[in-house]
Structure formats: structure tokens, C-alpha cells
Design a protein around this motif. Sequence first.
Motif, PDB file in Angstrom:
ATOM      1  N   PHE A  82       0.846  -1.067   0.032  1.00 15.75           N
ATOM      2  CA  PHE A  82       0.182  -0.064   0.078  1.00 15.75           C
ATOM      3  C   PHE A  82       0.866   1.085  -0.133  1.00 15.75           C
ATOM      4  O   PHE A  82       2.119   1.113   0.339  1.00 15.75           O
ATOM      5  N   TYR A 123       2.239   2.058   3.514  1.00 17.02           N
ATOM      6  CA  TYR A 123       2.914   1.071   4.073  1.00 17.02           C
ATOM      7  C   TYR A 123       1.947   0.022   5.149  1.00 17.02           C
ATOM      8  O   TYR A 123       1.891  -0.973   4.646  1.00 17.02           O
ATOM      9  N   GLU A 124       1.250   0.809   5.772  1.00 21.23           N
ATOM     10  CA  GLU A 124       0.377  -0.179   6.629  1.00 21.23           C
ATOM     11  C   GLU A 124       1.134  -1.309   7.429  1.00 21.23           C
ATOM     12  O   GLU A 124       0.635  -2.449   7.453  1.00 21.23           O
ATOM     13  N   LEU A 125       2.096  -1.152   7.748  1.00 26.39           N
ATOM     14  CA  LEU A 125       2.834  -2.041   8.697  1.00 26.39           C
ATOM     15  C   LEU A 125       1.972  -2.100  10.219  1.00 26.39           C
ATOM     16  O   LEU A 125       1.103  -0.976  10.263  1.00 26.39           O
ATOM     17  N   PHE A 126       2.037  -3.085  10.892  1.00 27.42           N
ATOM     18  CA  PHE A 126       1.462  -3.176  12.133  1.00 27.42           C
ATOM     19  C   PHE A 126       2.266  -2.348  13.137  1.00 27.42           C
ATOM     20  O   PHE A 126       3.384  -2.988  13.673  1.00 27.42           O
ATOM     21  N   PRO A 127       1.599  -1.328  13.560  1.00 25.35           N
ATOM     22  CA  PRO A 127       2.552  -0.532  14.631  1.00 25.35           C
ATOM     23  C   PRO A 127       2.801  -1.323  15.966  1.00 25.35           C
ATOM     24  O   PRO A 127       3.820  -0.959  16.570  1.00 25.35           O
ATOM     25  N   HIS A 128       2.119  -2.189  16.302  1.00 28.78           N
ATOM     26  CA  HIS A 128       2.313  -2.789  17.761  1.00 28.78           C
ATOM     27  C   HIS A 128       3.228  -4.030  17.417  1.00 28.78           C
ATOM     28  O   HIS A 128       3.370  -4.817  18.369  1.00 28.78           O
ATOM     29  N   LEU A 134       4.249 -12.732  10.804  1.00 27.88           N
ATOM     30  CA  LEU A 134       2.849 -13.078  11.383  1.00 27.88           C
ATOM     31  C   LEU A 134       1.871 -13.943  10.446  1.00 27.88           C
ATOM     32  O   LEU A 134       1.501 -15.017  10.987  1.00 27.88           O
ATOM     33  N   ALA A 135       1.807 -13.391   9.383  1.00 27.96           N
ATOM     34  CA  ALA A 135       0.826 -14.285   8.397  1.00 27.96           C
ATOM     35  C   ALA A 135       1.320 -15.470   7.682  1.00 27.96           C
ATOM     36  O   ALA A 135       0.532 -16.490   8.078  1.00 27.96           O
ATOM     37  N   TYR A 157      10.509  -1.157  16.038  1.00 28.34           N
ATOM     38  CA  TYR A 157       9.082  -0.968  15.751  1.00 28.34           C
ATOM     39  C   TYR A 157       8.930   0.114  14.449  1.00 28.34           C
ATOM     40  O   TYR A 157       9.823   0.743  14.200  1.00 28.34           O
ATOM     41  N   ARG A 203       7.560   2.695  13.829  1.00 22.72           N
ATOM     42  CA  ARG A 203       7.514   4.096  14.177  1.00 22.72           C
ATOM     43  C   ARG A 203       9.114   4.590  14.177  1.00 22.72           C
ATOM     44  O   ARG A 203       9.417   5.590  14.249  1.00 22.72           O
ATOM     45  N   GLN A 204       9.926   3.632  14.640  1.00 19.79           N
ATOM     46  CA  GLN A 204      11.353   3.999  14.462  1.00 19.79           C
ATOM     47  C   GLN A 204      11.944   3.932  13.169  1.00 19.79           C
ATOM     48  O   GLN A 204      13.186   4.105  13.269  1.00 19.79           O
ATOM     49  N   ARG A 210       7.620  -8.005   3.779  1.00 19.61           N
ATOM     50  CA  ARG A 210       6.283  -8.864   4.356  1.00 19.61           C
ATOM     51  C   ARG A 210       5.550  -9.558   3.218  1.00 19.61           C
ATOM     52  O   ARG A 210       4.891 -10.403   3.492  1.00 19.61           O
ATOM     53  N   ALA A 211       5.260  -8.740   2.261  1.00 23.49           N
ATOM     54  CA  ALA A 211       4.342  -9.345   1.070  1.00 23.49           C
ATOM     55  C   ALA A 211       5.190 -10.500   0.526  1.00 23.49           C
ATOM     56  O   ALA A 211       4.675 -11.650   0.198  1.00 23.49           O
TER      57      ALA A 211
END
Lengths: 262, 193
Positions: free
Chosen positions: A92, A95-100, A109-110, A142, A144-145, A158-159
Motif C-alpha cells: 500500500f 505501508y500499513e505495517l502493524f504498529p504494535h 505474522l501471516a 518498531y 515508528r522507529q 512482508r508481502a
Amino acid sequence: MAGQLLKETLLKIDHLRKAYGDTVVLKDISLTVHKGEVIVVIGPSGCGKSTLLRCINGLEPIQGGSITLQDKPIDGQSKDIAQIRQKLGMVFQNYELFPHKTVLQNIMLAPLKVQKRDKEEVRQMAEQWLERVGLLDKKDSYPRQLSGGQKQRVAIVRALCMEPEIMLFDEVTAALDPEMVREVLDVILALAKAGRTMVIVTHEMSFARAVADRVLFLDGGEIVEEALPEVFFDHPSTDRAKKFLSTFTYDAVRHHDVPQNY
Amino acid sequence: MLLATLLGLAAAFVQYFKIPVLRQIVKVYIELFRNTPLLIQLFFLYFGLPRVLGISPSPELCGVIGLGLLGGSYMAEAFRSGLEAVDNVQTESALSLGMTRPQALRYVIFPQAAAISMPAFVANIIFLLKETSVFSAISLMDLMFTAKDLIGMYSKTVECLAMLVVFYLIILLPVSILGSVVERRLRRGSFGD
Ligand SMILES: Nc1ncnc2c1ncn2[C@@H]1O[C@H](COP(=O)(O)OP(=O)(O)OP(=O)(O)O)[C@@H](O)[C@H]1O
Ligand SMILES: [Mg+2]
């Protein structure tokens, strides 16, 4: 390109029609993507490029026509859609990374929860990819860093770690500062070189020219032109394409023969 | 507390998933309980129910149910705003990785929503603990009630009230501190700061 006739068809879009209420966004789109092909989609803002990718990913219901991946219909409502989406790697704009989750957790994860793959195997794969895009040292950071360019490279990894058949990129450099655009596009260029099948939406014209096997020019919800990159960029055949391409060049305004007293 | 949390979660989900009919009921419930004083709600439960339905719940039960219902309505709002604060594209991002909807909710949406809801959740717990002071009205023994007794017995009003404040502080401060510790933990775990 004659060899492509022999190649396996991965994605087939047939007379696709997509509307939001009364506004028709995609009118009559037909497209075939073969294995190993790189399709670049360009066109003015609002012409339906994102919508096309979202339809391919089954994120939008469609009003007509069909989309099939390896002969299986893509339908957001069907119950094997999750299965099919594993073969479509979507990246996207934001990015739409998972922030947590950390970089490594984002990537793993997937593959672990969806594909139930072996943890060690996935970790190795993730670290190899991170190494290749130059981010191995960020694996425990993370999102945000990270800078935008770094986030986008993580999103691509990730994809990729889902081992998709086709990668879909939606203006993945549009949110980036100019100096970070390059590092992301270089990753995509390397993927193209390695023979990945990809559908790429971009506003980066020189990149489009370098990476594309075929260029689709979309305007007003329809494919106005479909051509080899050299043909499209050097000799666009429609006025609409000419007009669009001219928005990316600037005519010189500082002439040396302008009178000094001007 | 537990009842309030469970009720709140249930109500928040109904709203988040826009479940028809139930959604309207939940909305009425939330508005009703958030906008009427606990005292009135307890009076209704304790004095009203025996007349209307012919059942007479014990004061303790009334207290628990009343507080549960009130808390539930507050918790519902806390959880709902947490859920809604997570961008929709996060769900799409999870779906595009081949997750099913339940998987996307479990691994991606809920953890983020929980971290966002935490401050409001802690504030609500403290608020509910404070509201126990109303229980005396329906003859439930609580601090306020005991203090009133003492005032009656010794008629040293100021001392007793001061003691009461101190007692409430002794109960609430640890909760408040614990809350902020948990909140910081969750936040660090979630967003890495
Ligand atoms: N959810 C929606 N509801 C109604 N209309 C929408 C919705 N999403 C997109 N549209 C409309 O569909 C059209 C195509 O949108 P789309 O996002 O596909 O364009 P785009 O080619 O990706 O543009 P850009 O280059 O700005 O990203 C636009 O006119 C937009 O207003
Ligand atoms: Mg777009």
C-alpha cells in the motif's frame, strides 16, 4: 514478446466493471497477466488505478465481468478468498505495517498464523530478505522507529515472505521524500530482474519505463492505451496519453536570448 | 467491575460490527445509563423491581447489577472509541496478507484497540470504585455508610469525613498507580515507546 504466448496466464481480467453507487469508476477493463510479466499502470489522479488493484485483491465488490487468478475466480465474498489473497502480495501507499509489532513480527505474522509454516524456516526467509533490502539491523525495531523508505521496504518484504504469485504495488513511493524513493524503487527493479510477476501503479515515469514489459494507460475508467514502454513514452498514439505525459515535462522558461531590459 | 467490562465489550462489538437491531438497543442502553444518576438506577432496582416484577433482589445484588450496568455503558464507549481509532486500512492490510476477518481482528485490530482504550478503561474503573459511595442509599454497607454511623455515634463530623477521604484514597490510589503502570507497559509492548 512472442515468447509470452507460451507462458502461463496468471491473472485474467475480463470486462471488469466497477461502480460506487451511480459513479462508474472502471468501465470495461480486460487484461491478461502472464507469469514473469511486469505491468505498469499509469494515468491521471482519480482514473481508477487504486480501485483496479483493490478489485484484483478482492477488497472491492465488482459490478460486472470477472477476475480470475490461475483460473480461480476472485470474489471478496467467497470463503476461499483468504486462500487466494495469499497469492497476491499487496503493498500500500502508506505501508500499513502493524504498529504494535516489530519488523520481524510484522513479516512473520501471516506466514505463521495463516500458512502455518515452520517458525525457523520463516525466520530465515525473513532475515534473508531483510538482508537483501539492507534492513537486517532493523529487524527488532518498531515501525515508528523507521523512515518512510525503510517502512516501505519492510512492507515489500512482508508481502514477499508469503511467497505470492503476483505482487501488486499501489503508488508505493507517493508518500516518500524524494531521497527515499530510489531505495524503494531499486528493490522493485531487482524483483523485476529476478522474474517476478508484478502489477505496478506509479507516478515515477522513468522508473515505469525501466521496469515495465507493458504499460497500461488508464483514463476515465478505461484502458486508453496498452503498449511497450518505449512505444508508449516516445510515441503515444492517443491525444489523452500525450496530454498526460506532457504534464511530467517542463518547457524551459529561461531563454538566454531574453533581452536584458525585460 | 468484571460485569461492567464484559458488558462494555459486548456493547462495543455490537456497535463496531454494526449488528442490526441489537445496535439500536445498545445505543439506547448506553445513553440511558450514562445520562441517569447511579442513585436513581439503584433505587429503581431495589425499590422498583419488587413492585413491578415481584422479585426483591438483595442490596448486594442490586449494587453489583447497578454498577455493572452503569460501568458497562461507560466501558462500551471506551472500547468502541478504541476500536474505531484503528484505521480501516489496517484491516485491509491484514486481509491482503491472506488473513481471515477473525484473524485480522485478533492479531491486528484488537491489540491496537486495547492499547488505545486503556486510559479510558482505567479512568472508568476508578470512577466505578468511587460510585460505590452511593450504595449506602440502598442500605449496603460501604465506607460512606460506616462513616455516617460513626458521625451519628460520636458526632465528630469533620474527623470522620476526613477519615473517609483518606480511606477512599487508600483504595483508589493504588488502582490509579497500577493503572498507569499497566498502561505504560501495554503502550511499550504495542508501539515501542
Ligand atoms: N469508497 C469510494 N466511494 C465512492 N467513490 C470512490 C471510492 N473510492 C474511490 N472512489 C472514486 O473512484 C475514482 C477512482 O479512484 P482511485 O482511488 O481508484 O483513483 P486513482 O487512479 O488511484 O487516483 P490517485 O492517482 O489519486 O491515487 C475516484 O474518482 C474516486 O473519487
Ligand atoms: Mg490511488
